[in-house]
Design an enzyme around this catalytic site. Structure first.
Site, PDB file in Angstrom:
ATOM      1  N   GLU A  80      18.320   8.312  25.386  1.00  0.00           N
ATOM      2  CA  GLU A  80      17.444   7.139  25.287  1.00  0.00           C
ATOM      3  C   GLU A  80      17.892   6.263  24.120  1.00  0.00           C
ATOM      4  O   GLU A  80      17.147   5.419  23.642  1.00  0.00           O
ATOM      5  CB  GLU A  80      15.971   7.545  25.141  1.00  0.00           C
ATOM      6  CG  GLU A  80      15.631   8.424  23.972  1.00  0.00           C
ATOM      7  CD  GLU A  80      14.138   8.692  23.883  1.00  0.00           C
ATOM      8  OE1 GLU A  80      13.403   7.778  23.453  1.00  0.00           O
ATOM      9  OE2 GLU A  80      13.716   9.801  24.242  1.00  0.00           O
ATOM     10  N   CYS A 112      12.684  11.648  26.502  1.00  0.00           N
ATOM     11  CA  CYS A 112      13.287  12.931  26.121  1.00  0.00           C
ATOM     12  C   CYS A 112      13.479  13.879  27.296  1.00  0.00           C
ATOM     13  O   CYS A 112      14.061  14.956  27.132  1.00  0.00           O
ATOM     14  CB  CYS A 112      12.421  13.609  25.060  1.00  0.00           C
ATOM     15  SG  CYS A 112      12.141  12.588  23.592  1.00  0.00           S
ATOM     16  N   HIS A 234      10.218  21.123  24.284  1.00  0.00           N
ATOM     17  CA  HIS A 234      10.747  19.920  23.647  1.00  0.00           C
ATOM     18  C   HIS A 234      10.084  19.827  22.278  1.00  0.00           C
ATOM     19  O   HIS A 234       8.862  19.997  22.152  1.00  0.00           O
ATOM     20  CB  HIS A 234      10.423  18.677  24.485  1.00  0.00           C
ATOM     21  CG  HIS A 234      10.651  17.408  23.726  1.00  0.00           C
ATOM     22  ND1 HIS A 234      11.852  17.113  23.133  1.00  0.00           N
ATOM     23  CD2 HIS A 234       9.809  16.385  23.414  1.00  0.00           C
ATOM     24  CE1 HIS A 234      11.758  15.952  22.507  1.00  0.00           C
ATOM     25  NE2 HIS A 234      10.526  15.495  22.670  1.00  0.00           N
TER      26      HIS A 234
END
Length: 354
Positions: A80, A112, A234
Protein backbone atom coordinates in the site's frame (compact mmCIF):
# COMPACT_ATOMS: atom_id res chain seq x y z
CA UNK A 1 -4.96 -32.89 -4.04
CA UNK A 2 -1.50 -31.28 -4.04
CA UNK A 3 -0.13 -29.81 -0.82
CA UNK A 4 0.68 -26.14 -1.46
CA UNK A 5 2.11 -23.39 0.68
CA UNK A 6 5.15 -21.31 1.63
CA UNK A 7 8.35 -23.13 0.71
CA UNK A 8 10.73 -20.54 2.20
CA UNK A 9 10.75 -16.87 3.19
CA UNK A 10 13.15 -14.02 3.93
CA UNK A 11 12.62 -10.57 5.42
CA UNK A 12 14.49 -7.32 5.12
CA UNK A 13 14.23 -4.02 6.94
CA UNK A 14 16.07 -0.71 7.04
CA UNK A 15 19.59 -0.38 8.45
CA UNK A 16 18.28 2.47 10.61
CA UNK A 17 15.95 2.57 13.60
CA UNK A 18 14.86 4.87 16.39
CA UNK A 19 14.22 3.75 19.94
CA UNK A 20 10.71 4.63 21.03
CA UNK A 21 12.06 5.86 24.37
CA UNK A 22 13.87 8.53 22.33
CA UNK A 23 10.65 9.44 20.55
CA UNK A 24 8.77 9.52 23.87
CA UNK A 25 11.31 11.96 25.29
CA UNK A 26 10.98 14.23 22.26
CA UNK A 27 7.19 14.13 22.49
CA UNK A 28 7.12 14.67 26.26
CA UNK A 29 5.24 11.44 27.02
CA UNK A 30 5.86 8.53 29.38
CA UNK A 31 7.93 5.84 27.57
CA UNK A 32 5.49 3.23 28.93
CA UNK A 33 2.89 4.67 26.55
CA UNK A 34 4.83 3.01 23.74
CA UNK A 35 6.57 0.06 25.42
CA UNK A 36 3.54 -1.07 27.46
CA UNK A 37 0.57 0.61 25.78
CA UNK A 38 1.62 -0.39 22.26
CA UNK A 39 4.08 -3.19 23.00
CA UNK A 40 6.77 -1.63 20.76
CA UNK A 41 10.46 -1.00 21.48
CA UNK A 42 12.04 0.36 18.30
CA UNK A 43 10.83 1.23 14.82
CA UNK A 44 12.63 0.91 11.53
CA UNK A 45 13.24 4.20 9.74
CA UNK A 46 13.92 4.33 6.01
CA UNK A 47 16.52 6.80 4.73
CA UNK A 48 15.62 9.05 1.79
CA UNK A 49 17.14 6.66 -0.77
CA UNK A 50 15.12 3.61 0.32
CA UNK A 51 11.68 2.61 -0.94
CA UNK A 52 9.53 -0.50 -1.31
CA UNK A 53 11.59 -1.68 -4.30
CA UNK A 54 14.94 -1.62 -2.50
CA UNK A 55 13.41 -3.29 0.56
CA UNK A 56 11.79 -5.95 -1.62
CA UNK A 57 14.94 -6.51 -3.68
CA UNK A 58 17.04 -7.18 -0.59
CA UNK A 59 14.49 -9.64 0.81
CA UNK A 60 14.24 -11.35 -2.58
CA UNK A 61 18.03 -11.60 -2.94
CA UNK A 62 18.24 -13.59 0.29
CA UNK A 63 15.21 -15.71 -0.60
CA UNK A 64 16.53 -16.75 -4.01
CA UNK A 65 20.03 -17.75 -2.92
CA UNK A 66 20.65 -21.20 -4.38
CA UNK A 67 17.28 -21.30 -6.15
CA UNK A 68 16.66 -22.05 -9.82
CA UNK A 69 14.98 -18.96 -11.25
CA UNK A 70 13.68 -20.64 -14.38
CA UNK A 71 10.73 -22.21 -12.53
CA UNK A 72 9.27 -18.87 -11.36
CA UNK A 73 6.42 -17.84 -13.65
CA UNK A 74 4.49 -15.38 -11.47
CA UNK A 75 5.42 -12.36 -9.33
CA UNK A 76 2.78 -11.06 -6.93
CA UNK A 77 3.76 -7.80 -5.20
CA UNK A 78 1.52 -6.65 -2.32
CA UNK A 79 1.88 -3.09 -1.05
CA UNK A 80 0.00 0.00 0.00
CA UNK A 81 3.10 2.16 -0.52
CA UNK A 82 3.06 1.91 -4.30
CA UNK A 83 5.44 4.11 -6.30
CA UNK A 84 3.39 4.19 -9.51
CA UNK A 85 -0.34 4.29 -10.17
CA UNK A 86 0.05 2.12 -13.27
CA UNK A 87 3.26 0.10 -13.36
CA UNK A 88 3.47 -2.83 -10.95
CA UNK A 89 6.35 -2.69 -8.49
CA UNK A 90 7.11 -6.32 -9.29
CA UNK A 91 8.25 -5.33 -12.79
CA UNK A 92 11.40 -3.85 -11.24
CA UNK A 93 12.02 -7.07 -9.32
CA UNK A 94 11.56 -9.05 -12.53
CA UNK A 95 14.34 -7.04 -14.23
CA UNK A 96 16.69 -6.89 -11.25
CA UNK A 97 16.75 -10.67 -10.89
CA UNK A 98 16.56 -11.47 -14.61
CA UNK A 99 13.53 -13.67 -14.07
CA UNK A 100 12.03 -15.60 -17.00
CA UNK A 101 10.47 -13.55 -19.78
CA UNK A 102 7.37 -15.72 -19.70
CA UNK A 103 6.31 -14.48 -16.27
CA UNK A 104 3.10 -12.79 -15.15
CA UNK A 105 3.57 -9.81 -12.82
CA UNK A 106 0.89 -8.17 -10.72
CA UNK A 107 0.65 -5.57 -7.94
CA UNK A 108 -2.06 -6.07 -5.31
CA UNK A 109 -3.68 -3.45 -3.08
CA UNK A 110 -6.12 -3.63 -0.20
CA UNK A 111 -4.41 -1.98 2.74
CA UNK A 112 -2.58 -4.52 4.94
CA UNK A 113 -4.60 -7.48 3.64
CA UNK A 114 -3.29 -7.77 0.08
CA UNK A 115 -0.38 -10.14 0.79
CA UNK A 116 -2.96 -12.68 1.95
CA UNK A 117 -4.92 -12.11 -1.26
CA UNK A 118 -1.67 -12.76 -3.12
CA UNK A 119 -1.06 -15.93 -1.12
CA UNK A 120 -4.50 -17.35 -1.88
CA UNK A 121 -4.28 -16.36 -5.54
CA UNK A 122 -0.82 -17.88 -5.86
CA UNK A 123 -1.80 -21.15 -4.26
CA UNK A 124 -4.77 -21.47 -6.61
CA UNK A 125 -2.45 -21.00 -9.58
CA UNK A 126 -0.10 -23.67 -8.23
CA UNK A 127 -2.89 -26.21 -8.05
CA UNK A 128 -3.40 -25.74 -11.81
CA UNK A 129 0.32 -25.90 -12.60
CA UNK A 130 2.18 -27.70 -9.79
CA UNK A 131 5.56 -27.64 -11.57
CA UNK A 132 5.90 -23.87 -11.28
CA UNK A 133 6.94 -21.55 -8.44
CA UNK A 134 5.48 -18.20 -7.45
CA UNK A 135 7.33 -15.25 -5.94
CA UNK A 136 5.13 -13.40 -3.44
CA UNK A 137 6.47 -10.13 -2.03
CA UNK A 138 4.99 -7.81 0.59
CA UNK A 139 6.80 -4.50 1.07
CA UNK A 140 5.70 -1.31 2.81
CA UNK A 141 6.83 1.85 4.55
CA UNK A 142 4.33 3.03 7.18
CA UNK A 143 4.10 6.81 7.51
CA UNK A 144 1.70 8.84 9.64
CA UNK A 145 3.43 12.18 10.03
CA UNK A 146 5.65 13.76 12.67
CA UNK A 147 3.90 14.20 16.03
CA UNK A 148 0.79 12.43 14.73
CA UNK A 149 -1.25 9.96 16.78
CA UNK A 150 0.11 7.04 14.77
CA UNK A 151 3.74 8.16 14.68
CA UNK A 152 5.02 5.53 17.13
CA UNK A 153 3.55 2.69 15.04
CA UNK A 154 5.46 3.56 11.88
CA UNK A 155 7.91 1.06 10.42
CA UNK A 156 9.42 -0.32 7.23
CA UNK A 157 10.08 -3.79 5.94
CA UNK A 158 9.58 -6.40 3.27
CA UNK A 159 9.14 -10.14 3.14
CA UNK A 160 9.67 -12.33 0.09
CA UNK A 161 8.11 -15.79 -0.05
CA UNK A 162 8.39 -18.65 -2.51
CA UNK A 163 5.12 -20.53 -3.02
CA UNK A 164 5.36 -24.12 -4.22
CA UNK A 165 3.81 -27.55 -4.20
CA UNK A 166 5.10 -29.70 -1.30
CA UNK A 167 6.43 -26.67 0.61
CA UNK A 168 9.19 -27.00 3.19
CA UNK A 169 8.03 -24.23 5.55
CA UNK A 170 4.24 -24.08 5.95
CA UNK A 171 1.48 -25.93 4.09
CA UNK A 172 -1.60 -23.71 3.80
CA UNK A 173 -4.78 -25.66 4.51
CA UNK A 174 -7.89 -25.37 2.36
CA UNK A 175 -10.82 -23.39 3.71
CA UNK A 176 -10.88 -19.87 5.11
CA UNK A 177 -13.28 -17.24 6.38
CA UNK A 178 -13.28 -13.76 4.85
CA UNK A 179 -15.28 -10.57 5.26
CA UNK A 180 -15.47 -7.20 3.50
CA UNK A 181 -17.09 -4.05 4.87
CA UNK A 182 -16.68 -0.54 3.45
CA UNK A 183 -15.30 1.71 6.18
CA UNK A 184 -13.20 4.86 6.55
CA UNK A 185 -10.95 3.71 9.39
CA UNK A 186 -7.70 4.29 7.50
CA UNK A 187 -6.97 5.70 4.07
CA UNK A 188 -4.26 7.47 2.09
CA UNK A 189 -5.63 9.53 -0.80
CA UNK A 190 -3.52 10.48 -3.81
CA UNK A 191 -2.94 14.03 -2.59
CA UNK A 192 -1.26 12.99 0.68
CA UNK A 193 2.09 11.41 1.53
CA UNK A 194 0.92 10.28 4.97
CA UNK A 195 -2.02 8.09 5.90
CA UNK A 196 -5.14 9.29 7.68
CA UNK A 197 -6.43 7.04 10.43
CA UNK A 198 -9.26 6.93 12.95
CA UNK A 199 -7.31 4.83 15.43
CA UNK A 200 -10.07 3.88 17.87
CA UNK A 201 -12.54 2.98 15.12
CA UNK A 202 -9.90 1.02 13.23
CA UNK A 203 -9.08 -1.09 16.30
CA UNK A 204 -12.78 -1.77 16.91
CA UNK A 205 -13.27 -2.81 13.29
CA UNK A 206 -10.17 -5.04 13.42
CA UNK A 207 -11.67 -6.92 16.38
CA UNK A 208 -15.18 -7.08 14.86
CA UNK A 209 -13.95 -8.56 11.60
CA UNK A 210 -11.78 -11.05 13.50
CA UNK A 211 -14.87 -12.50 15.10
CA UNK A 212 -16.81 -12.58 11.83
CA UNK A 213 -14.02 -14.12 9.73
CA UNK A 214 -13.11 -16.71 12.39
CA UNK A 215 -16.73 -17.76 12.73
CA UNK A 216 -16.97 -18.32 8.97
CA UNK A 217 -13.60 -20.11 8.95
CA UNK A 218 -14.82 -22.42 11.69
CA UNK A 219 -18.07 -23.14 9.85
CA UNK A 220 -16.26 -23.85 6.56
CA UNK A 221 -13.47 -26.02 7.99
CA UNK A 222 -14.95 -27.43 11.20
CA UNK A 223 -11.83 -26.28 13.08
CA UNK A 224 -12.21 -24.57 16.43
CA UNK A 225 -9.88 -22.65 18.70
CA UNK A 226 -8.51 -25.80 20.38
CA UNK A 227 -7.37 -27.22 17.02
CA UNK A 228 -4.59 -24.61 16.77
CA UNK A 229 -1.32 -24.57 18.67
CA UNK A 230 -0.22 -21.07 17.55
CA UNK A 231 -1.95 -17.86 16.55
CA UNK A 232 -0.63 -15.08 14.34
CA UNK A 233 -2.20 -11.68 13.71
CA UNK A 234 -1.69 -8.67 11.53
CA UNK A 235 0.24 -6.45 13.93
CA UNK A 236 -0.25 -2.69 13.66
CA UNK A 237 1.17 -2.90 17.19
CA UNK A 238 1.50 -5.96 19.46
CA UNK A 239 -0.92 -4.78 22.11
CA UNK A 240 -3.77 -4.85 19.58
CA UNK A 241 -2.89 -8.44 18.66
CA UNK A 242 -3.04 -9.36 22.35
CA UNK A 243 -6.52 -7.85 22.60
CA UNK A 244 -7.47 -9.72 19.44
CA UNK A 245 -6.47 -13.03 20.96
CA UNK A 246 -8.47 -12.31 24.10
CA UNK A 247 -11.43 -11.50 21.82
CA UNK A 248 -10.95 -14.77 19.96
CA UNK A 249 -10.95 -16.76 23.20
CA UNK A 250 -14.08 -14.96 24.38
CA UNK A 251 -15.91 -15.68 21.12
CA UNK A 252 -14.74 -19.31 21.29
CA UNK A 253 -15.98 -19.67 24.89
CA UNK A 254 -12.42 -20.43 26.01
CA UNK A 255 -11.23 -19.40 29.46
CA UNK A 256 -9.22 -16.20 29.41
CA UNK A 257 -5.45 -16.60 29.77
CA UNK A 258 -3.55 -14.76 32.48
CA UNK A 259 -1.00 -12.21 31.26
CA UNK A 260 2.00 -14.56 31.63
CA UNK A 261 0.32 -17.36 29.69
CA UNK A 262 -0.85 -14.96 26.98
CA UNK A 263 2.66 -13.58 26.64
CA UNK A 264 4.17 -17.06 26.43
CA UNK A 265 1.73 -17.99 23.66
CA UNK A 266 2.08 -14.87 21.51
CA UNK A 267 5.54 -13.48 22.29
CA UNK A 268 7.58 -15.53 19.77
CA UNK A 269 5.50 -14.09 16.94
CA UNK A 270 6.02 -10.53 18.22
CA UNK A 271 9.81 -10.44 18.53
CA UNK A 272 10.61 -9.03 15.08
CA UNK A 273 7.56 -6.77 14.98
CA UNK A 274 8.49 -5.13 18.28
CA UNK A 275 11.80 -4.10 16.71
CA UNK A 276 10.60 -3.12 13.22
CA UNK A 277 7.16 -1.55 13.73
CA UNK A 278 4.20 -1.82 11.39
CA UNK A 279 5.04 -3.07 7.90
CA UNK A 280 1.43 -3.12 6.64
CA UNK A 281 1.20 -5.98 4.10
CA UNK A 282 4.34 -7.69 5.44
CA UNK A 283 3.36 -7.56 9.11
CA UNK A 284 1.50 -10.87 9.43
CA UNK A 285 4.16 -12.83 7.58
CA UNK A 286 7.06 -11.22 9.47
CA UNK A 287 5.19 -12.54 12.51
CA UNK A 288 5.31 -16.02 10.97
CA UNK A 289 9.08 -15.87 10.57
CA UNK A 290 9.41 -14.51 14.08
CA UNK A 291 7.41 -17.45 15.45
CA UNK A 292 9.43 -20.05 13.54
CA UNK A 293 12.81 -18.52 14.35
CA UNK A 294 12.23 -17.43 17.95
CA UNK A 295 10.28 -20.38 19.36
CA UNK A 296 12.61 -22.76 21.18
CA UNK A 297 10.54 -25.91 20.61
CA UNK A 298 10.31 -28.00 17.46
CA UNK A 299 7.05 -26.85 15.88
CA UNK A 300 6.85 -29.53 13.18
CA UNK A 301 3.25 -30.57 12.57
CA UNK A 302 1.78 -27.70 14.59
CA UNK A 303 -1.20 -25.82 13.22
CA UNK A 304 -1.04 -22.02 13.03
CA UNK A 305 -4.09 -19.78 12.82
CA UNK A 306 -3.58 -16.62 10.70
CA UNK A 307 -5.67 -13.47 10.99
CA UNK A 308 -5.15 -11.02 8.14
CA UNK A 309 -6.76 -7.58 8.26
CA UNK A 310 -6.71 -4.61 5.90
CA UNK A 311 -8.42 -1.34 6.71
CA UNK A 312 -11.20 -0.15 4.50
CA UNK A 313 -11.92 -3.08 5.27
CA UNK A 314 -11.26 -6.74 4.45
CA UNK A 315 -10.21 -9.64 6.68
CA UNK A 316 -9.46 -13.33 6.33
CA UNK A 317 -8.84 -16.18 8.76
CA UNK A 318 -7.01 -19.29 7.57
CA UNK A 319 -4.58 -21.90 8.84
CA UNK A 320 -1.37 -23.68 7.98
CA UNK A 321 0.65 -26.68 9.13
CA UNK A 322 4.34 -26.22 9.94
CA UNK A 323 6.32 -28.73 7.95
CA UNK A 324 8.89 -31.27 9.18
CA UNK A 325 12.49 -29.97 8.97
CA UNK A 326 11.24 -26.37 8.50
CA UNK A 327 14.32 -25.12 10.32
CA UNK A 328 16.52 -26.16 7.40
CA UNK A 329 15.10 -23.37 5.20
CA UNK A 330 15.09 -20.55 7.78
CA UNK A 331 17.48 -17.59 7.66
CA UNK A 332 17.40 -16.88 11.39
CA UNK A 333 21.02 -15.75 11.75
CA UNK A 334 20.69 -13.35 8.80
CA UNK A 335 17.49 -11.80 10.18
CA UNK A 336 18.79 -11.47 13.72
CA UNK A 337 22.07 -9.91 12.56
CA UNK A 338 20.15 -7.49 10.34
CA UNK A 339 18.17 -6.18 13.31
CA UNK A 340 21.06 -6.24 15.78
CA UNK A 341 23.42 -4.27 13.54
CA UNK A 342 21.12 -1.35 12.72
CA UNK A 343 22.25 2.21 13.36
CA UNK A 344 20.17 3.74 16.13
CA UNK A 345 19.23 7.30 15.21
CA UNK A 346 19.04 10.35 17.43
CA UNK A 347 15.75 12.21 17.33
CA UNK A 348 17.32 14.90 15.13
CA UNK A 349 18.55 12.28 12.64
CA UNK A 350 15.12 10.64 12.58
CA UNK A 351 13.49 13.99 11.82
CA UNK A 352 16.03 14.74 9.09
CA UNK A 353 15.38 11.35 7.44
CA UNK A 354 11.66 12.01 7.59
Amino acid sequence: MSIVGIDKAALYSSHYAVELSTLASARGVDPDKYSVGLGLHTMAVSPPDEDIITLAANATAKLLEGESLTDIDTILFATESGIDQSKAAGIYIHRLFNLPKHCRTLELKQACYSATAGLQLGLSLLKDNPKRKILLIASDIARYGLNSSGEATQGAGAIAMLLTVNPRLVAIESGSGFVSEEAMDFWRPNYRDEALVDGKYSCELYLKLLRESFEEYSQVTGRVYADHQHFLYHIPFPRLAEKAHQKLMLCSLVSKLDSDSLSALLHPGFVYGRQIGNCYTASLYIGLLSLLEQHTQDLSGHRVGFYSYGSGACSEYFSGLIQPHYRKVLHASFHQALLAQRQILTYQEYEQFY
